[in-house]
Design a protein around this motif. Structure first.
Motif, PDB file in Angstrom:
ATOM      1  N   PRO A 262       0.779  -1.242   0.000  1.00  0.00           N
ATOM      2  CA  PRO A 262       0.000   0.000   0.000  1.00  0.00           C
ATOM      3  C   PRO A 262       0.814   1.297   0.000  1.00  0.00           C
ATOM      4  O   PRO A 262       0.314   2.333  -0.441  1.00  0.00           O
ATOM      5  N   ARG A 263       2.038   1.273   0.523  1.00  0.00           N
ATOM      6  CA  ARG A 263       2.740   2.534   0.763  1.00  0.00           C
ATOM      7  C   ARG A 263       3.555   3.004  -0.449  1.00  0.00           C
ATOM      8  O   ARG A 263       4.106   2.190  -1.197  1.00  0.00           O
ATOM      9  N   VAL A 264       3.631   4.331  -0.576  1.00  0.00           N
ATOM     10  CA  VAL A 264       4.444   4.971  -1.609  1.00  0.00           C
ATOM     11  C   VAL A 264       5.543   5.762  -0.913  1.00  0.00           C
ATOM     12  O   VAL A 264       5.252   6.552  -0.007  1.00  0.00           O
ATOM     13  N   ALA A 265       6.784   5.567  -1.313  1.00  0.00           N
ATOM     14  CA  ALA A 265       7.900   6.314  -0.745  1.00  0.00           C
ATOM     15  C   ALA A 265       8.368   7.344  -1.762  1.00  0.00           C
ATOM     16  O   ALA A 265       8.849   6.997  -2.846  1.00  0.00           O
ATOM     17  N   ILE A 266       8.185   8.622  -1.423  1.00  0.00           N
ATOM     18  CA  ILE A 266       8.589   9.710  -2.307  1.00  0.00           C
ATOM     19  C   ILE A 266       9.878  10.337  -1.789  1.00  0.00           C
ATOM     20  O   ILE A 266      10.181  10.273  -0.599  1.00  0.00           O
ATOM     21  N   CYS A 267      10.630  10.945  -2.690  1.00  0.00           N
ATOM     22  CA  CYS A 267      11.797  11.700  -2.253  1.00  0.00           C
ATOM     23  C   CYS A 267      11.313  13.035  -1.699  1.00  0.00           C
ATOM     24  O   CYS A 267      10.750  13.859  -2.427  1.00  0.00           O
ATOM     25  N   GLY A 268      11.532  13.240  -0.407  1.00  0.00           N
ATOM     26  CA  GLY A 268      11.021  14.430   0.262  1.00  0.00           C
ATOM     27  C   GLY A 268      11.729  15.708  -0.132  1.00  0.00           C
ATOM     28  O   GLY A 268      11.256  16.806   0.194  1.00  0.00           O
ATOM     29  N   ASP A 269      12.847  15.608  -0.835  1.00  0.00           N
ATOM     30  CA  ASP A 269      13.596  16.803  -1.239  1.00  0.00           C
ATOM     31  C   ASP A 269      13.178  17.318  -2.610  1.00  0.00           C
ATOM     32  O   ASP A 269      13.706  18.337  -3.073  1.00  0.00           O
TER      33      ASP A 269
ATOM     34  N   TYR B 149      16.995  12.661  -0.400  1.00  0.00           N
ATOM     35  CA  TYR B 149      17.816  12.416  -1.588  1.00  0.00           C
ATOM     36  C   TYR B 149      19.277  12.222  -1.184  1.00  0.00           C
ATOM     37  O   TYR B 149      19.803  12.928  -0.322  1.00  0.00           O
ATOM     38  N   GLY B 150      19.926  11.252  -1.807  1.00  0.00           N
ATOM     39  CA  GLY B 150      21.354  11.067  -1.617  1.00  0.00           C
ATOM     40  C   GLY B 150      21.740  10.269  -0.389  1.00  0.00           C
ATOM     41  O   GLY B 150      22.934  10.047  -0.157  1.00  0.00           O
ATOM     42  N   ASP B 151      20.781   9.807   0.394  1.00  0.00           N
ATOM     43  CA  ASP B 151      21.069   9.125   1.662  1.00  0.00           C
ATOM     44  C   ASP B 151      20.543   7.690   1.600  1.00  0.00           C
ATOM     45  O   ASP B 151      19.381   7.419   1.920  1.00  0.00           O
ATOM     46  N   LEU B 152      21.407   6.768   1.190  1.00  0.00           N
ATOM     47  CA  LEU B 152      20.987   5.382   1.049  1.00  0.00           C
ATOM     48  C   LEU B 152      20.679   4.743   2.400  1.00  0.00           C
ATOM     49  O   LEU B 152      19.737   3.943   2.513  1.00  0.00           O
ATOM     50  N   ALA B 153      21.443   5.114   3.427  1.00  0.00           N
ATOM     51  CA  ALA B 153      21.219   4.519   4.746  1.00  0.00           C
ATOM     52  C   ALA B 153      19.838   4.879   5.282  1.00  0.00           C
ATOM     53  O   ALA B 153      19.123   4.029   5.835  1.00  0.00           O
ATOM     54  N   ALA B 154      19.451   6.157   5.127  1.00  0.00           N
ATOM     55  CA  ALA B 154      18.135   6.579   5.603  1.00  0.00           C
ATOM     56  C   ALA B 154      17.021   5.888   4.813  1.00  0.00           C
ATOM     57  O   ALA B 154      15.974   5.534   5.370  1.00  0.00           O
ATOM     58  N   THR B 155      17.254   5.684   3.516  1.00  0.00           N
ATOM     59  CA  THR B 155      16.243   5.008   2.691  1.00  0.00           C
ATOM     60  C   THR B 155      16.110   3.547   3.086  1.00  0.00           C
ATOM     61  O   THR B 155      15.000   3.010   3.169  1.00  0.00           O
ATOM     62  N   GLU B 156      17.235   2.909   3.355  1.00  0.00           N
ATOM     63  CA  GLU B 156      17.162   1.514   3.800  1.00  0.00           C
ATOM     64  C   GLU B 156      16.465   1.407   5.149  1.00  0.00           C
ATOM     65  O   GLU B 156      15.688   0.474   5.395  1.00  0.00           O
TER      66      GLU B 156
ATOM     67  N   GLY C  18      22.866   2.438  -6.040  1.00  0.00           N
ATOM     68  CA  GLY C  18      22.526   1.945  -4.705  1.00  0.00           C
ATOM     69  C   GLY C  18      21.034   1.853  -4.492  1.00  0.00           C
ATOM     70  O   GLY C  18      20.537   0.895  -3.868  1.00  0.00           O
ATOM     71  N   LEU C  19      20.282   2.835  -5.015  1.00  0.00           N
ATOM     72  CA  LEU C  19      18.813   2.775  -4.922  1.00  0.00           C
ATOM     73  C   LEU C  19      18.268   1.589  -5.699  1.00  0.00           C
ATOM     74  O   LEU C  19      17.328   0.916  -5.250  1.00  0.00           O
ATOM     75  N   ARG C  20      18.885   1.329  -6.864  1.00  0.00           N
ATOM     76  CA  ARG C  20      18.466   0.185  -7.673  1.00  0.00           C
ATOM     77  C   ARG C  20      18.610  -1.112  -6.861  1.00  0.00           C
ATOM     78  O   ARG C  20      17.711  -1.967  -6.852  1.00  0.00           O
ATOM     79  N   LYS C  21      19.726  -1.255  -6.165  1.00  0.00           N
ATOM     80  CA  LYS C  21      19.966  -2.457  -5.357  1.00  0.00           C
ATOM     81  C   LYS C  21      19.005  -2.529  -4.171  1.00  0.00           C
ATOM     82  O   LYS C  21      18.493  -3.604  -3.836  1.00  0.00           O
ATOM     83  N   LEU C  22      18.746  -1.368  -3.539  1.00  0.00           N
ATOM     84  CA  LEU C  22      17.807  -1.350  -2.416  1.00  0.00           C
ATOM     85  C   LEU C  22      16.411  -1.783  -2.857  1.00  0.00           C
ATOM     86  O   LEU C  22      15.739  -2.565  -2.179  1.00  0.00           O
ATOM     87  N   ALA C  23      15.972  -1.241  -3.996  1.00  0.00           N
ATOM     88  CA  ALA C  23      14.643  -1.598  -4.503  1.00  0.00           C
ATOM     89  C   ALA C  23      14.563  -3.089  -4.786  1.00  0.00           C
ATOM     90  O   ALA C  23      13.565  -3.748  -4.444  1.00  0.00           O
ATOM     91  N   ASP C  24      15.614  -3.635  -5.384  1.00  0.00           N
ATOM     92  CA  ASP C  24      15.614  -5.068  -5.690  1.00  0.00           C
ATOM     93  C   ASP C  24      15.608  -5.895  -4.408  1.00  0.00           C
ATOM     94  O   ASP C  24      14.871  -6.881  -4.292  1.00  0.00           O
TER      95      ASP C  24
END
Length: 441
Positions: free
Chosen positions: A141-148, A181-188, A218-224
């Motif tokens: 159900p959830r959508v994750a948008i880039c807040g920046d 944006y630009g923060d893979l750790a926060a996105t993970e 890195g985002l590509r890998k996180l999404a996968d």
């Protein structure tokens, strides 16, 4: 022209007529007269190339044309010729036109990272279709948008996250979460917190800053790894970064991407593109639940698709992206030199990729200021420069850039006076310009 003598009586009257009949006085909030100094919001009569004329007869060098959509300049001959060829042949039929498959072939040849494409009329429909498709494919159900990033869609899943959230149920807004944006750790961390709940990550692949090294990959890998769909909003980066968008420039392939703005050079056309496995869920040749992907009466108007094909051909044959970067480089260098020469180099700041320049107006404390933006815009308008941004079109020439830099220098001289007085009020001519997204009118 002295700004104190500069007035727009016919535009002022036209703005009153607009507000009387159209909520907000414009069909896009970013074009509203609240975005311009009081009583100095020109109403446009016509445009050609890099110039526009207002109803008062003033000519301006224009930047950010059509909110970045008119990247070839107004009434570009190749685009207009392609459109005219279709106008006498009918624009909308009860079955698909052959132009639709030709436009799809042209698009997919230009953006080879995508396997299927569907056209529509505006960016919001395309991004919302991408989100719906991601939710259907993942069952999440959830959508994750880039807040920046400032804007993704007029639809509830995004607008509910802005200060203009009136009319949108909290239950809808609660399903949208944000990552920086630009923060893979926060996105993970976000994806871990909402494990198996996030359908997609949606972001502009680049904006006023370049992606940090390895970030998009890195985002590509996180999404996968987390089983969500990676969506690139290429409304702005499409064509301006490269003919194939930012994904073509940076070499990272999203699952879905959306294109618009520059795609039609002002004509209404946008696109949702992506992997066949996902896109086909909105088609007829699969065995799963049907997804209402995009279905619009005017989505495939022949003349708009012809415009898109002409734009893509022009970009490829005339090296338009390279020209946009060269023009932007010249403009940025000139503006920075002019600002520094007037002692405001730390206050009038040019940012962004050369093909997509914006400017910041900072006060005596180095903070963003709507008051100083108002002062700056007022002086630019009086000098014949219409520039809510410094986003270039390929129709500009060196003389246009040089003239713009001269006007910027004059504006910066006044800016310096206001800074020295620590009060820009005497140079505003009325209320300051306002941010688009705010709770109260």
């Amino acid at each position: 022209m002295d700004t104190e003598e500069f007035s727009l009586p016919r535009s002022l009257a036209a703005n009153e007529r607009l507000h009387a009949l159209i909520p907000g006085g414009a069909h896009t909030y970013a074009k509203g007269d609240d975005q311009y100094p009081e009583d100095l919001a020109p109403v446009i009569s016509h445009g050609r190339g890099a110039h526009v004329w207002d109803v008062d007869g003033n000519r301006y060098i224009e930047y950010g044309s059509g909110l970045r959509s008119v990247s070839l300049g107004h009434a570009h001959p190749r685009v207009i010729e392609a459109v005219r060829r279709e106008l006498d042949r009918g624009s909308n039929f009860v079955r698909p036109s052959i132009v639709e498959v030709e436009a799809a072939e042209r698009f997919l040849a230009t953006v080879p990272t995508a396997e299927m494409v569907k056209f529509t009329k505006n960016g919001s429909d395309a991004t919302t279709a991408a989100v719906r498709l991601a939710r259907a494919a993942t069952g999440r159900p959830r959508v994750a948008i880039c807040g920046d990033h400032p804007f993704f869609s007029t639809d509830d899943w995004f607008i509910g996250t802005t200060p203009m959230s009136a009319g949108i149920p909290a239950a809808t807004t609660d399903l949208t979460v944000a990552f920086p944006y630009g923060d893979l750790a926060a996105t993970e961390e976000l994806l871990t917190r909402y494990r198996d709940e996030v359908a997609c990550l949606i972001l502009e692949p680049a904006s006023h800053t370049e992606p940090p090294p390895g970030y998009l990959a890195g985002l590509r890998k996180l999404a996968d790894r987390h089983g969500c769909v990676l969506i690139f909003d290429e409304m702005i980066t499409g064509l301006r970064w490269s003919e194939a968008g930012a994904q073509g420039l940076y070499g990272v392939v999203p699952d879905l991407s959306t294109f618009g703005k520059a795609l039609g050079n002002g004509f209404a056309v946008s696109a949702l593109a992506g992997r066949r496995e996902l896109m086909e869920r909105g088609g007829l040749r699969h065995s799963g639940d049907r997804v209402f992907l995009l279905s619009t009466t005017h989505g495939a108007e022949t003349h708009s698709l012809a415009a898109a094909m002409a734009v893509q051909t022009t970009y490829a044959e005339e090296g338009i992206t390279a020209r946009l970067h060269a023009l932007g480089d010249r403009l940025a260098a000139g503006v920075r030199e002019a600002a520094a020469g007037m002692g405001v180099g730390d206050h009038v700041v040019v940012r962004g990729r050369a093909s997509n320049l914006v400017f910041a107006t900072l006060d005596e404390n180095g903070q963003p200021s709507q008051e100083y933006r108002t002062l700056f815009l007022r002086r630019l308008l009086a000098g014949g420069v219409l520039a809510p941004s410094f986003v270039v079109s390929s129709a500009l020439d060196d003389a246009d850039i040089d003239r713009t830099v001269d006007v910027v220098a004059q504006a910066c001289a006044v800016y310096r006076k206001a800074l020295d007085a620590a009060d820009p009020t005497p140079w505003l001519g009325g209320r300051p310009v306002k941010p688009v997204f705010r709770r109260l009118a």
